[in-house]
Design an enzyme around this catalytic site. Structure first.
Site, short mmCIF file in Angstrom:
data_model
loop_
_atom_site.label_atom_id
_atom_site.label_comp_id
_atom_site.label_asym_id
_atom_site.label_seq_id
_atom_site.Cartn_x
_atom_site.Cartn_y
_atom_site.Cartn_z
N CYS A 2 48.07 0.53 94.04
CA CYS A 2 46.75 -0.32 95.12
C CYS A 2 46.78 -1.43 95.26
O CYS A 2 46.78 -2.13 93.90
CB CYS A 2 45.89 0.72 95.80
SG CYS A 2 46.38 2.58 95.28
N ARG A 27 52.68 -5.32 93.75
CA ARG A 27 52.21 -4.03 93.02
C ARG A 27 52.98 -2.21 93.38
O ARG A 27 53.06 -1.70 92.67
CB ARG A 27 50.45 -4.09 93.23
CG ARG A 27 50.24 -5.23 92.45
CD ARG A 27 48.34 -5.55 93.08
NE ARG A 27 47.78 -4.21 92.83
CZ ARG A 27 47.12 -4.45 91.45
NH1 ARG A 27 47.27 -5.57 90.89
NH2 ARG A 27 46.37 -3.78 91.11
N TRP A 84 49.28 3.14 97.56
CA TRP A 84 49.58 3.43 96.69
C TRP A 84 49.39 5.76 96.83
O TRP A 84 48.69 5.49 95.59
CB TRP A 84 50.23 3.14 95.38
CG TRP A 84 51.55 3.91 94.26
CD1 TRP A 84 51.81 4.56 93.93
CD2 TRP A 84 53.06 3.27 94.17
NE1 TRP A 84 52.71 5.32 93.45
CE2 TRP A 84 53.36 3.91 93.33
CE3 TRP A 84 53.75 2.24 94.91
CZ2 TRP A 84 54.44 4.10 92.98
CZ3 TRP A 84 54.70 1.89 94.31
CH2 TRP A 84 55.17 2.89 93.67
N ASN A 110 40.75 1.12 95.63
CA ASN A 110 41.57 1.66 94.57
C ASN A 110 41.66 2.48 93.57
O ASN A 110 40.19 2.09 92.64
CB ASN A 110 41.92 -0.36 93.34
CG ASN A 110 43.42 -1.01 94.44
OD1 ASN A 110 43.08 -0.21 96.06
ND2 ASN A 110 43.08 -1.96 94.31
N GLY A 111 41.82 3.19 92.88
CA GLY A 111 41.49 4.23 91.73
C GLY A 111 41.27 5.94 92.54
O GLY A 111 41.97 5.94 93.47
N GLU A 502 62.35 7.17 72.07
CA GLU A 502 62.55 5.95 72.74
C GLU A 502 62.02 4.75 71.90
O GLU A 502 62.37 3.38 72.41
CB GLU A 502 61.13 6.76 73.39
CG GLU A 502 60.36 5.30 74.16
CD GLU A 502 61.03 4.89 75.15
OE1 GLU A 502 62.88 5.79 74.98
OE2 GLU A 502 60.71 4.01 76.14
N LYS A 506 63.59 1.33 72.55
CA LYS A 506 62.81 -0.35 73.16
C LYS A 506 63.22 -1.27 72.01
O LYS A 506 63.35 -2.06 72.58
CB LYS A 506 61.11 0.19 72.77
CG LYS A 506 60.99 0.57 74.71
CD LYS A 506 60.45 0.50 75.35
CE LYS A 506 62.03 0.81 76.31
NZ LYS A 506 61.44 1.78 77.06
N GLU A 509 67.38 -2.68 72.65
CA GLU A 509 67.26 -2.87 73.63
C GLU A 509 66.40 -4.73 73.88
O GLU A 509 66.69 -5.54 74.84
CB GLU A 509 66.23 -2.45 75.57
CG GLU A 509 65.06 -1.61 75.07
CD GLU A 509 65.27 -1.30 76.20
OE1 GLU A 509 66.16 -0.74 77.52
OE2 GLU A 509 64.22 -0.39 77.06
N HIS A 525 71.84 14.03 56.03
CA HIS A 525 73.26 14.48 56.38
C HIS A 525 73.58 13.36 56.69
O HIS A 525 74.90 13.39 56.91
CB HIS A 525 73.29 14.98 57.44
CG HIS A 525 73.04 16.99 56.68
ND1 HIS A 525 72.72 17.60 55.85
CD2 HIS A 525 71.48 17.62 57.30
CE1 HIS A 525 71.78 18.40 55.33
NE2 HIS A 525 71.15 18.37 56.46
N LYS A 624 67.86 -2.92 85.92
CA LYS A 624 66.39 -2.23 85.96
C LYS A 624 66.96 -0.66 86.76
O LYS A 624 66.74 -0.04 86.39
CB LYS A 624 65.71 -3.06 87.07
CG LYS A 624 64.30 -2.39 87.65
CD LYS A 624 62.99 -2.40 86.25
CE LYS A 624 61.66 -1.16 85.88
NZ LYS A 624 61.98 -0.43 84.92
C1 F6R Z 1 65.51 1.54 78.83
C2 F6R Z 1 65.09 1.91 80.44
C3 F6R Z 1 66.21 2.20 80.83
C4 F6R Z 1 66.32 3.79 82.22
C5 F6R Z 1 67.11 4.12 82.16
C6 F6R Z 1 66.94 5.42 83.63
O1 F6R Z 1 63.87 1.13 78.70
O2 F6R Z 1 64.66 0.95 81.10
O3 F6R Z 1 67.09 3.57 79.53
O4 F6R Z 1 65.64 4.48 81.66
O5 F6R Z 1 68.78 3.46 83.17
O6 F6R Z 1 66.24 4.78 84.67
P1 F6R Z 1 65.70 5.88 85.95
O7 F6R Z 1 64.72 5.42 84.99
O8 F6R Z 1 65.88 4.58 86.97
O9 F6R Z 1 67.25 6.74 86.61
#
Ligand code: F6R
Length: 629
Positions: A2, A27, A84, A110-111, A502, A506, A509, A525, A624
């Protein structure tokens, strides 16, 4: 998430509010509204969807009703909001501003107000008529009730002392037309000082084009603004002094909230994002509320035989954490596969099976295809997504939303922790329905989930510099030592394996360092051959029934000269003997520690990538939203 903007001054307020809301669009929101003091009425307009709909409603009022339109156009005090949704659906009556029964007090919030149910009941008993399903509306009625005390600030102060939760709000009262009163409790709110005019907003971009002079509001403070004056009050009514500071940010820095990058800002937003995601599903009491999830009512959930989770990348890792929670807490058979594989497997699902598509964007091609394949085979499909109206929400039988707000950094951070939080909630709900968890355990874990935002904040505070927000402490030391490494190994077991996967994703990438993530027991192994003197090995060693096994694996890698960086619980001092560096998480339930453990690993990746001078927000070759197969 929000956004709030408020103004008192001498210029027409409507345009300033609309321009401020436009600046807060980044946002993310699903509805918006404004209220202004127009003569002897407060005039309000709200609209669902894009801000354009609110602009059109404003234009329609101007075309339709001369009298009101003129009063509104000359109004100089008002508040605006982008919502939101958390409590209550996305519709016009749940959009802000909210107002009391006599339409004399309007608020934007907000919140989350955690004790809104009890307050609402009390106010209704006193005659208040509620018009929305939100927790926020309770603030309008409560402030109006306390207006009998005298001034708006007296009323807001009294209301503030009755409210529980984390929130920021701004209140406006018809009887005091040149004043706004704001409150900040763990959610952001800042003052903008102009010449004979004052702004209040949840983020600086809302007023940056009008003034660069700002005053920061502290936590638990009340702020009273008039065109020429700003007063800061503590919860006991005591007055506080505050410097006016000059902002030298450009518009882009402002959108990043003063952080160096969107990714860093989003890492810091994780406490709020989790709070917004879990609040309406856990408050009040210990019951997990999964109403409003489309076809997934309690009868359907009770009848599930098996769950299959699918997704890509980080979303897949969130699903993997969810699998362990579903198995551990709800004792339900759960499988998981990456969507690009699952979509082409023989579909051996059908009625009685629940297939969960994890996708923050709701648009990832492989995940959508996997969900469709499962649906065609007769399974019930649930989408876990961050984007209202995305394709996944249209294809699924039910939707569980994460409430992370818009994520701009390509590497997922806040959407990931929210996906995990949602999976925890689903696992607890199924545990409740299937009777697989003792009520006392349920009560304890739901309590810890409600406190997750605080735990997340603790982890972030311990791992970052309070002034810059940049990685600090052991995270920064580990980054400094290894930023030139050409390989990192990540190890974990059970739910800790998902954290290792994960963490490794991170790092690779955004820093382009080659990483491998392995089930710690599998290491001997094969991957053990990669270890050399000084190879950095990140081991997720949070509390768990398999922690002793993890410690043995740490010894194995240390014996080969590896430099172990452990993620471990605050009170685990033994771990120091086996690791060169320890990244700590609070002593919460062992199934929740891994969620917290992902945060220092996000910051480690961030620190290393920054040290290598890379663009963390837009890593090479990545998009993204991946809408192609
Ligand atoms: C890594 C990352 C990607 C997404 C993947 C799925 O930091 O952002 O691995 O997680 O492309 O994306 P969504 O969640 O939008 O399906």
């Amino acid at each position: 998430m929000c956004g709030i903007v408020g103004y008192v001054g001498k210029r027409p307020v409507q345009d300033l509010l609309l321009a401020g809301l436009k600046k807060l669009e980044y946002r993310g929101y699903d509805s918006a509204g404004i209220s202004v003091i127009a003569g002897d009425e407060i005039e309000s307009l709200r609209a669902v969807g894009n801000l354009q709909n609110l602009f059109e409603a404003v234009a329609a009022r101007e075309a339709d009703d001369g009298g009101v339109a003129v009063a509104v156009q000359t109004a100089t005090t008002g508040i605006g909001h982008t919502r939101w949704a958390t409590h209550g659906r996305v519709n016009e009556s749940n959009a802000h501003p909210h107002f009391d029964t006599s339409n004399a007090v309007h608020v934007v919030v907000n919140g989350i107000v955690e004790n809104y149910v009890a307050l609402k009941r009390r106010l209704q008993d006193m005659g208040a008529v509620f018009t929305s399903e939100t927790d926020a509306e309770v603030i309008a009625h409560l402030v109006a009730h306390h207006c009998a005390l005298g001034s708006l600030e007296d009323a807001v102060l009294a209301a503030f002392n009755e409210l529980e939760g984390h929130f920021a709000f701004v209140a406006m009262r018809l009887d005091e037309p040149d004043k706004l009163v704001g409150v900040r409790k763990e959610c952001p709110l800042v003052v903008g000082r102009g010449d004979g005019e004052t702004f209040l907003a949840s983020a600086i971009p809302a007023f940056l084009s009008e003034t660069r002079r700002t005053q920061y509001i502290e936590n638990d403070e009340i702020v009273v603004i008039t065109p020429d004056d700003v007063r800061f009050l503590g919860p006991d009514g005591s007055e506080h002094e505050r410097e006016v500071e000059e902002i030298d940010w450009d518009e882009e820095t402002a959108e990043k909230g003063g952080f160096d990058t969107f990714m860093l800002k989003e890492i810091h937003e994780q406490a709020d994002a989790i709070a917004d995601t879990v609040a309406d599903r856990t408050a009040p009491g210990t019951h997990v509320d999964l109403d409003d999830v489309g076809a997934l009512d309690e009868n359907m959930l009770r009848g599930i035989d098996r769950i299959l989770i699918t997704g890509c990348g980080t979303a897949y890792h969130a699903g993997l954490m969810g699998r362990y929670a579903l198995e551990e807490w709800a004792q339900i058979r759960t499988e998981i596969d990456v969507a690009s594989e699952y979509r082409y497997r023989k579909q051996l699902v059908g009625p009685g099976d629940l297939v969960i598509g994890m996708t923050q964007s709701g648009e990832t091609a492989d995940t959508l295809a996997a969900m469709r394949a499962a649906h065609e085979a007769g399974a019930t499909v649930l989408a876990v997504t961050n984007v209202v109206g995305s394709q996944a929400t249209r294809d699924a039988d039910g939707v569980l939303y994460t409430r992370a707000g818009l994520e701009i950094g390509v590497a997922a951070t806040k959407t990931f922790v929210c996906q995990v939080a949602v999976m925890y909630l689903l696992a607890l709900k199924l545990a409740e329905l299937r009777g697989t968890m003792k009520p006392a355990t349920m009560e304890r874990i739901v309590g810890e989930i409600k406190r997750l935002p605080h735990s997340v904040q603790e982890v972030i505070a311990a791992a970052t510099d309070p002034d810059t927000g940049l990685p600090a402490g052991p995270v920064a030391e580990a980054a400094e030592r290894h930023w030139q490494a050409d390989f990192f190994l990540y190890l974990g077991r059970h739910i800790g394996l998902a954290v290792a996967l994960e963490g490794a994703l991170k790092l690779k990438e955004i820093s382009y360092i080659s990483t491998d993530a392995y089930a710690a027991g599998e290491m001997k192994h094969g991957p053990i051959a990669l270890l050399e003197d000084g190879t950095p090995v990140v081991v997720v060693a949070t509390d768990s029934p398999v922690k002793d096994k993890v410690v043995s694996n740490m010894q194995e890698v240390a014996a080969r000269g590896a430099h172990v960086i452990a993620v471990a619980a605050e009170s685990d001092h033994e771990i120091d003997e086996h690791a060169k560096q320890v990244l700590r998480v609070p002593d919460v339930d062992w199934m929740l520690q891994p969620l917290l453990g992902t945060i220092p690993l996000q910051l480690l990746a961030y620190a290393i990538a920054s040290r290598r001078g890379l663009n963390v927000d837009q890593p090479r070759n990545l998009a993204k939203t991946v809408t192609v197969e």
